[in-house]
Design a protein around this motif. Structure first.
Motif, PDB file in Angstrom:
ATOM      1  N   GLN A 602       0.820  -1.204   0.000  1.00  0.00           N
ATOM      2  CA  GLN A 602       0.000   0.000   0.000  1.00  0.00           C
ATOM      3  C   GLN A 602       0.860   1.263   0.000  1.00  0.00           C
ATOM      4  O   GLN A 602       0.566   2.233  -0.703  1.00  0.00           O
ATOM      5  CB  GLN A 602      -0.921   0.009   1.229  1.00  0.00           C
ATOM      6  CG  GLN A 602      -1.993  -1.068   1.215  1.00  0.00           C
ATOM      7  CD  GLN A 602      -2.813  -1.076   2.499  1.00  0.00           C
ATOM      8  OE1 GLN A 602      -2.489  -0.381   3.449  1.00  0.00           O
ATOM      9  NE2 GLN A 602      -3.882  -1.870   2.513  1.00  0.00           N
ATOM     10  N   VAL A 603       1.946   1.241   0.783  1.00  0.00           N
ATOM     11  CA  VAL A 603       2.751   2.447   0.973  1.00  0.00           C
ATOM     12  C   VAL A 603       3.804   2.616  -0.117  1.00  0.00           C
ATOM     13  O   VAL A 603       4.022   3.723  -0.641  1.00  0.00           O
ATOM     14  CB  VAL A 603       3.424   2.427   2.361  1.00  0.00           C
ATOM     15  CG1 VAL A 603       4.365   3.619   2.526  1.00  0.00           C
ATOM     16  CG2 VAL A 603       2.378   2.412   3.463  1.00  0.00           C
ATOM     17  N   LEU A 604       4.481   1.528  -0.478  1.00  0.00           N
ATOM     18  CA  LEU A 604       5.635   1.604  -1.367  1.00  0.00           C
ATOM     19  C   LEU A 604       5.353   1.089  -2.775  1.00  0.00           C
ATOM     20  O   LEU A 604       6.015   1.492  -3.734  1.00  0.00           O
ATOM     21  CB  LEU A 604       6.811   0.814  -0.771  1.00  0.00           C
ATOM     22  CG  LEU A 604       7.258   1.215   0.633  1.00  0.00           C
ATOM     23  CD1 LEU A 604       8.339   0.261   1.126  1.00  0.00           C
ATOM     24  CD2 LEU A 604       7.768   2.647   0.644  1.00  0.00           C
ATOM     25  N   GLY A 605       4.429   0.160  -2.907  1.00  0.00           N
ATOM     26  CA  GLY A 605       4.173  -0.439  -4.200  1.00  0.00           C
ATOM     27  C   GLY A 605       4.912  -1.755  -4.369  1.00  0.00           C
ATOM     28  O   GLY A 605       5.832  -2.089  -3.608  1.00  0.00           O
ATOM     29  N   CYS A 606       4.519  -2.501  -5.389  1.00  0.00           N
ATOM     30  CA  CYS A 606       5.041  -3.863  -5.556  1.00  0.00           C
ATOM     31  C   CYS A 606       6.476  -3.898  -6.062  1.00  0.00           C
ATOM     32  O   CYS A 606       7.162  -4.917  -5.913  1.00  0.00           O
ATOM     33  CB  CYS A 606       4.137  -4.656  -6.497  1.00  0.00           C
ATOM     34  SG  CYS A 606       4.001  -3.937  -8.153  1.00  0.00           S
ATOM     35  N   GLY A 607       6.957  -2.803  -6.679  1.00  0.00           N
ATOM     36  CA  GLY A 607       8.302  -2.833  -7.248  1.00  0.00           C
ATOM     37  C   GLY A 607       9.378  -2.252  -6.369  1.00  0.00           C
ATOM     38  O   GLY A 607      10.548  -2.231  -6.756  1.00  0.00           O
ATOM     39  N   ASP A 608       9.019  -1.782  -5.169  1.00  0.00           N
ATOM     40  CA  ASP A 608      10.028  -1.193  -4.288  1.00  0.00           C
ATOM     41  C   ASP A 608      10.961  -2.274  -3.741  1.00  0.00           C
ATOM     42  O   ASP A 608      10.521  -3.391  -3.424  1.00  0.00           O
ATOM     43  CB  ASP A 608       9.337  -0.474  -3.126  1.00  0.00           C
ATOM     44  CG  ASP A 608      10.308   0.335  -2.290  1.00  0.00           C
ATOM     45  OD1 ASP A 608      10.542   1.499  -2.623  1.00  0.00           O
ATOM     46  OD2 ASP A 608      10.839  -0.222  -1.301  1.00  0.00           O
TER      47      ASP A 608
END
Length: 762
Positions: A602-608
């Motif tokens: 939710q905060v960073l995204g799936c690619g972080d």
């Protein structure tokens, strides 16, 4: 008379001329002239026959010996009877060319020197091929053409029996054409340079050790002019090669001070090496956009001569430097017109045209190359203040061009090389930025970035050496409690742990924590981060239970200070979950990571990178909880995403591939795991090198897989080879060495217990 040879003349000469005839004086041959590869290249370029190009243009940077090569060729043509008329012209200006043509017309045609322009035109007209006339062979040498525009309308005509030879530092498109060919003249080869030094010293009754001669040749960049002047200097100063090299290495000495004064120049040379490029720099600075070439060369002079990435010299910091210090702009360039990226590229092209740099935009990671002595001459011409400002701007340009995630190992290596060159040239300004901007005071970020990049590239020893130097220098310049001094100590402790010395890292962080607490206070965020790092390395040392309780306590403090979504808080939760698993609660660790993953998505995204690391950790602890197949499937997805997001050479991608191979083996797929790790080993050897701890880990796992596949003797052999390398690199007491020694004992025992196992065929 001619029969299709090198040189030709047309129309009947006046009776007073005796043939063959020479106009102008050739420079005398250098005392120790090298019959180098360039001479043979030139001879081949002007061979007789219908395929020969009538005009050869020798191009190269100042000091490579273009004039000597041209004079050598002219002498050979004269001595061999291949020339009826030889004209040597010092072509530094248009007026000099016209005057020389007029003199030739006076001597050959009897022209009136009172009207030089008319006489010059008559001479050029006489050179034109004319059917039915006597053909004389001619060779015209236009030496040291400073500007192609000076030859507009003055090029000798193309014909089957006449030849023109031009020497110039320029390589503009205007110098080429249907009848003109550029011949590049480069530096001496290492062997040619050593041969020259040997001969030149022997000419004065001196000699030097071969290793010192080779080193001196390298120090001077194999530049012929510099080599000849260095020999003259050390003879006059009564120095040996080692002593002269020591003076060269002293950056407080200018190049001018290390070369002969004008009265001591050898071989009738007119200028010293240090002054050889001054005119070229002036001319480059007058090429539009005016006033930028010299400034660009000052930035180039601070960086790696072997290659500067394109983005460094065309990025915002470089443009800001060019814009702030530009002088001598053209009238149409107002102060409000800021320097653009295109202006920076045009400045590079101006330097390239004058052979002051090599600009190769198609090789973006090493787009600009420059001779080391041109760099030194450019630095010597700057005041101390100007040089310090250029150092800081160059460092900022490097930092701006450095990608946050190093997906390209070649680019990262080039950036490190440039940072290391900058440090060698003058690192002082990188520790006292407040001298140039009151808002900046401390260690320049490029120094920390270099240490981080070295470590991530697997050069951990180099990273620690670099950071130890940064720490010592920062302490001397800024004080032991300065935030950047503490930063350097933190980074050094981190890479100590990454080298495998977990206990040493924990000790270093404990010492740092005490210092930071005293200097900053217990609640400072830096102190909290150091406490987290200390706990991590204690966990890696085996103190897992204590680490769990410490992590929980620090997590409350850090969440209160930074908020629940701060990356450091999320990373701390990741470490806490891992500690739970290491303490024996694999199910609890997986549950905690599942909860963390949901928040990171939710905060960073799936690619972080943090999200991807949590995915990998979750797969690991699910596997530890018993779901081996699920761990393999999840890690396959993680590897695929890291390849896409971080690139194939990123350390996190390589670590994920290592984890996948490990879990394949645990799941029982020995063949698949072996294939994975063999492919990984190839990449780790290429990216990290043979001595990196992660490379050792992959080799160790492959050896163990070999034993599990039924070849304990082969496993013992591979482990013994690995142990020998670890002893050399890590020493006898390193934890990895001890573990490998235990593995060797195990596989040797298994090989004795199971003599029917197939033997290694390596």
């Amino acid at each position: 008379m001619a029969d299709g040879g090198q040189v030709a003349y047309y129309a009947a000469p006046r009776p007073a001329v005796t043939w063959p005839h020479q106009v102008g004086v050739l420079p005398r041959q250098a005392d120790c002239f090298q019959d180098r590869a360039g001479a043979e290249q030139l001879a081949q370029a002007v061979t007789r026959g219908s395929t020969a190009v009538p005009c050869q243009v020798l191009v190269g940077m100042g000091g490579v010996g273009k004039t000597q090569l041209a004079a050598h060729h002219a002498r050979q043509a004269w001595a061999e009877g291949g020339v009826d008329l030889l004209v040597w012209i010092s072509a530094t200006t248009r007026e000099a060319v016209i005057s020389a043509y007029a003199q030739a017309a006076a001597e050959v045609l009897g022209a009136d020197l009172a009207d030089a322009e008319r006489a010059a035109r008559a001479f050029l007209a006489w050179l034109e091929p004319k059917p039915g006339t006597t053909q004389w062979r001619w060779l015209i040498v236009l030496d040291d053409v400073a500007d192609p525009a000076d030859l507009r309308g003055l090029w000798p005509p193309a014909g089957p029996h006449g030849r023109t030879l031009v020497t110039t530092r320029r390589r503009d498109a205007a110098l080429t054409g249907d009848h003109r060919r550029l011949v590049s003249v480069g530096l001496f080869s290492p062997d040619e340079a050593i041969a020259y030094l040997t001969t030149a010293l022997a000419f004065h009754g001196r000699q030097g050790p071969p290793d010192q001669l080779a080193a001196l040749a390298a120090d001077l960049g194999h530049l012929p002019l510099a080599l000849s002047q260095a020999v003259a200097y050390l003879i006059d100063a009564n120095l040996d090669c080692a002593a002269y090299r020591a003076r060269l290495a002293d950056r407080t000495c200018t190049l001018t001070a290390l070369l002969p004064d004008p009265s001591g120049l050898p071989d009738d040379q007119a200028t010293s090496t240090a002054a050889a490029w001054s005119l070229s720099i002036d001319r480059a600075d007058r090429i539009p956009p005016r006033g930028l070439a010299r400034l660009m060369l000052q930035l180039v002079a601070m960086l790696d001569p072997h290659g500067i990435p394109a983005g460094v010299l065309a990025g915002p910091p470089a443009l800001a430097y060019l814009d702030e210090f530009r002088i001598g702009a053209s009238p149409e360039q107002t102060h409000t017109q800021q320097v653009t990226e295109q202006d920076a590229i045009r400045a590079l092209r101006a330097l390239h045209r004058l052979n002051l740099i090599e600009h190769s935009p198609n090789v973006p990671h090493r787009a600009v190359q420059v001779h080391q002595l041109i760099q030194r001459a450019a630095r010597d011409a700057m005041t101390d203040t100007d040089r310090h400002v250029a150092v800081v701007f160059s460092a900022t340009a490097l930092t701006a061009a450095w990608p946050e995630t190093e997906r390209d190992a070649t680019l990262a290596q080039a950036l490190r090389a440039n940072a290391e060159a900058l440090i060698r040239h003058d690192e002082g300004p990188l520790y006292r930025l407040g001298d140039f901007d009151d808002e900046l005071d401390g260690v320049h970020p490029v120094l920390f970035r270099t240490g981080e990049s070295l470590g991530k590239a697997g050069q951990i020893d180099a990273a620690m050496k670099h950071l130890q130097h940064v720490l010592d220098t920062a302490c001397a310049h800024l004080g032991r409690d300065h935030p950047d001094t503490l930063h350097a100590a933190h980074d050094l402790a981190h890479w100590l742990g990454e080298s495998g010395d977990f206990a040493g890292a924990a000790t270093a962080y404990k010492r740092l924590l005490q210092q930071e607490t005293r200097a900053l206070g217990r609640k400072h965020t830096t102190v909290l981060d150091t406490g987290v790092s200390l706990t991590y390395w204690r966990m890696k040392s085996g103190d897992v239970v204590s680490a769990v309780s410490t992590y929980r306590r620090v997590l409350k403090q850090m969440t209160k200070v930074r908020g629940p979504n701060h990356p450091h808080v999320l990373n701390l939760r990741h470490n806490l979950a891992w500690c739970q698993g290491e303490a024996g609660d694999a199910v609890g660790a997986a549950a905690a990571l599942e909860e963390l993953l949901e928040q990171e998505l939710q905060v960073l995204g799936c690619g972080d990178p943090l999200t991807l690391n949590t995915l990998g950790a979750l797969a690991h602890w699910r596997g530890e909880a018993g779901d081996h197949a699920g761990a393999v499937a999840a890690l396959e997805s993680v590897v695929e995403q890291k390849l896409r997001v971080m690139g194939p050479e990123h350390p996190d991608t390589l670590s994920a591939r290592h984890g996948l191979g490990r879990w394949r083996a645990i799941a029982g797929d020995i063949a698949g795991a072996t294939a994975d790790l063999e492919n990984l080993l190839v990449d780790r050897l290429r990216v990290l090198g043979p001595d990196h701890p992660h490379t050792f880990a992959t080799r160790s796992n492959l050896a163990n897989l070999r034993g599990r596949a039924g070849d304990p003797a082969g496993a013992a052999e591979a482990t013994a080879e690995l142990l020998g390398q670890m002893l050399r690199v890590l020493g006898t007491d390193h934890p990895h060495t001890i573990r490998t020694r235990n593995n060797l004992a195990y596989w040797r025992t298994k090989a004795v217990q199971d003599p029917t196992a197939h033997q290694s065929t390596d």
